[in-house]
Design a protein around this motif. Sequence first.
Motif, PDB file in Angstrom:
ATOM      1  N   ASP A  51       0.813  -1.219   0.000  1.00 55.24           N
ATOM      2  CA  ASP A  51       0.000   0.000   0.000  1.00 55.24           C
ATOM      3  C   ASP A  51       0.846   1.270   0.000  1.00 55.24           C
ATOM      4  OD1 ASP A  51       0.875  -0.214   2.637  1.00 55.24           O
ATOM      5  OD2 ASP A  51      -1.135  -0.243   3.527  1.00 55.24           O
ATOM      6  N   VAL A  52       2.031   1.227   0.620  1.00 53.02           N
ATOM      7  CA  VAL A  52       2.854   2.443   0.702  1.00 53.02           C
ATOM      8  C   VAL A  52       3.675   2.711  -0.560  1.00 53.02           C
ATOM      9  CG1 VAL A  52       3.061   2.481   3.208  1.00 53.02           C
ATOM     10  CG2 VAL A  52       4.710   1.173   1.866  1.00 53.02           C
ATOM     11  N   TYR A  53       3.720   1.780  -1.494  1.00 50.25           N
ATOM     12  CA  TYR A  53       4.477   2.026  -2.714  1.00 50.25           C
ATOM     13  C   TYR A  53       3.788   3.137  -3.512  1.00 50.25           C
ATOM     14  CZ  TYR A  53       6.951  -2.416  -1.881  1.00 50.25           C
ATOM     15  OH  TYR A  53       7.704  -3.438  -1.356  1.00 50.25           O
ATOM     16  N   ALA A  55       2.491   5.720  -2.400  1.00 47.28           N
ATOM     17  CA  ALA A  55       1.291   6.151  -1.660  1.00 47.28           C
ATOM     18  C   ALA A  55       0.011   5.548  -2.236  1.00 47.28           C
ATOM     19  CB  ALA A  55       1.202   7.676  -1.645  1.00 47.28           C
ATOM     20  N   PHE A  82       2.768   0.232   7.293  1.00 49.69           N
ATOM     21  CA  PHE A  82       3.357   1.559   7.373  1.00 49.69           C
ATOM     22  C   PHE A  82       2.304   2.650   7.179  1.00 49.69           C
ATOM     23  CE2 PHE A  82       7.330  -0.836   6.206  1.00 49.69           C
ATOM     24  CZ  PHE A  82       7.917  -0.674   7.460  1.00 49.69           C
ATOM     25  N   MET A  84      -0.348   5.301   6.194  1.00 50.63           N
ATOM     26  CA  MET A  84      -1.114   5.674   5.012  1.00 50.63           C
ATOM     27  C   MET A  84      -1.963   6.908   5.314  1.00 50.63           C
ATOM     28  SD  MET A  84      -0.305   3.794   2.474  1.00 50.63           S
ATOM     29  CE  MET A  84      -1.633   3.976   1.292  1.00 50.63           C
ATOM     30  N   LEU A  91      -1.347   3.552  10.991  1.00 50.57           N
ATOM     31  CA  LEU A  91      -0.176   2.700  10.812  1.00 50.57           C
ATOM     32  C   LEU A  91      -0.203   1.583  11.847  1.00 50.57           C
ATOM     33  CD1 LEU A  91       3.048   4.322  12.321  1.00 50.57           C
ATOM     34  CD2 LEU A  91       0.730   4.973  12.950  1.00 50.57           C
ATOM     35  N   HIS A 120       4.190  -5.774   6.759  1.00 47.85           N
ATOM     36  CA  HIS A 120       5.390  -5.170   6.177  1.00 47.85           C
ATOM     37  C   HIS A 120       6.562  -5.068   7.158  1.00 47.85           C
ATOM     38  CE1 HIS A 120       6.249  -2.375   2.522  1.00 47.85           C
ATOM     39  NE2 HIS A 120       7.288  -3.105   2.817  1.00 47.85           N
TER      40      HIS A 120
END
Length: 341
Positions: A51-53, A55, A82, A84, A91, A120
């Motif tokens: 999900d954080v790739y 944003a 992480f 979001m 998080l 993650h």
Amino acid sequence: MDYRKLGNSGAVVSNLCLGTMTFGDEADEATSFVLMDQYVEAGGNFLDTADVYSAGLSEEIVGRWLKGKKLRDLVIATKGRFPMGQGPNHLGLSRKHLGEALDASLQRLGVEQIDLYQMHAWDALTPLEETLRFLDDAVRSGKIAYYGFSNFLGWHITKAVWMARAQGYAAPVTLQPQYNLLVRDIEHEVVPACEDAGMGLLPWSPLGGGWLSGKYKRDQMPEGATRLGENPKRGMEAYEGRNAQERTWAIIGAVEDIAKAQDVTMAQVALAWTAARPAVTSVILGARTAEQLKDNLGAADLVLSEADMERLNAVSAPQMADYPYGTGGIGQRNRKIEGGR
């Protein structure tokens, strides 16, 4: 392309996985589509995102690419943990955050079920049982098929595995760690913990940030098409530390020798070594261009000789100075005992 079981599950994935961390950042949407098409055409069936790739943009790009495609054998993996958002509950591995993160990932990917949902990183603030109960509920509800971890330590893994067994929860099937010829310290305890649990390894950064592809030269600042060359401030301290180590250049030299003798690229040798290591299920590729991916995919069916593997194993052996892993330590004594059985 070789195919292997996804850890201790019944699902089957290709031995090379396409990582999508570059999607939406270093690779625009059109390039990302080309990379996924190229990967699937080569026989790959395993995509990894988070999900954080970018944003959430990486998941959205994968979702738009998937729309309308009938790829029944494709296995989609993503991650949550992480930040979001800016709030204190945006998080971590709590039921609250993971519930929201999982639903958001399902929506961005445009799927009803995520094949592999990975934590993650470890969360020291959330009770482990809360996380495992959430994951078990997600499996039972059909939102995810399997779950795994990323960047966990050996004791994290063992504690989670045995707590899941004790509570009757679904068990983790994989771990995604950094693992390559330059970084082998997970072999001390992380790999044995995974082997004990039957979990498969999904190594990230198998080329050591480009070092094992031959892009870097000794005592020369990288230039051009390297992340550090394009942005000298990025990772400079790590670059200087690695450049100063004799072990780094001994490993790179061995990889280069084998590549020349086999008429393959250095990247292919490094990837083939990682794919051949114990407990490894699939190696995550991090290509930014079609040319890079084409080169990486050349490792899919490359099998190194026993002599080449022994040379690479020896030159890249983890440095263990003293107790408990080094000479005279517990680990050394245990290896001698096991070797004599």
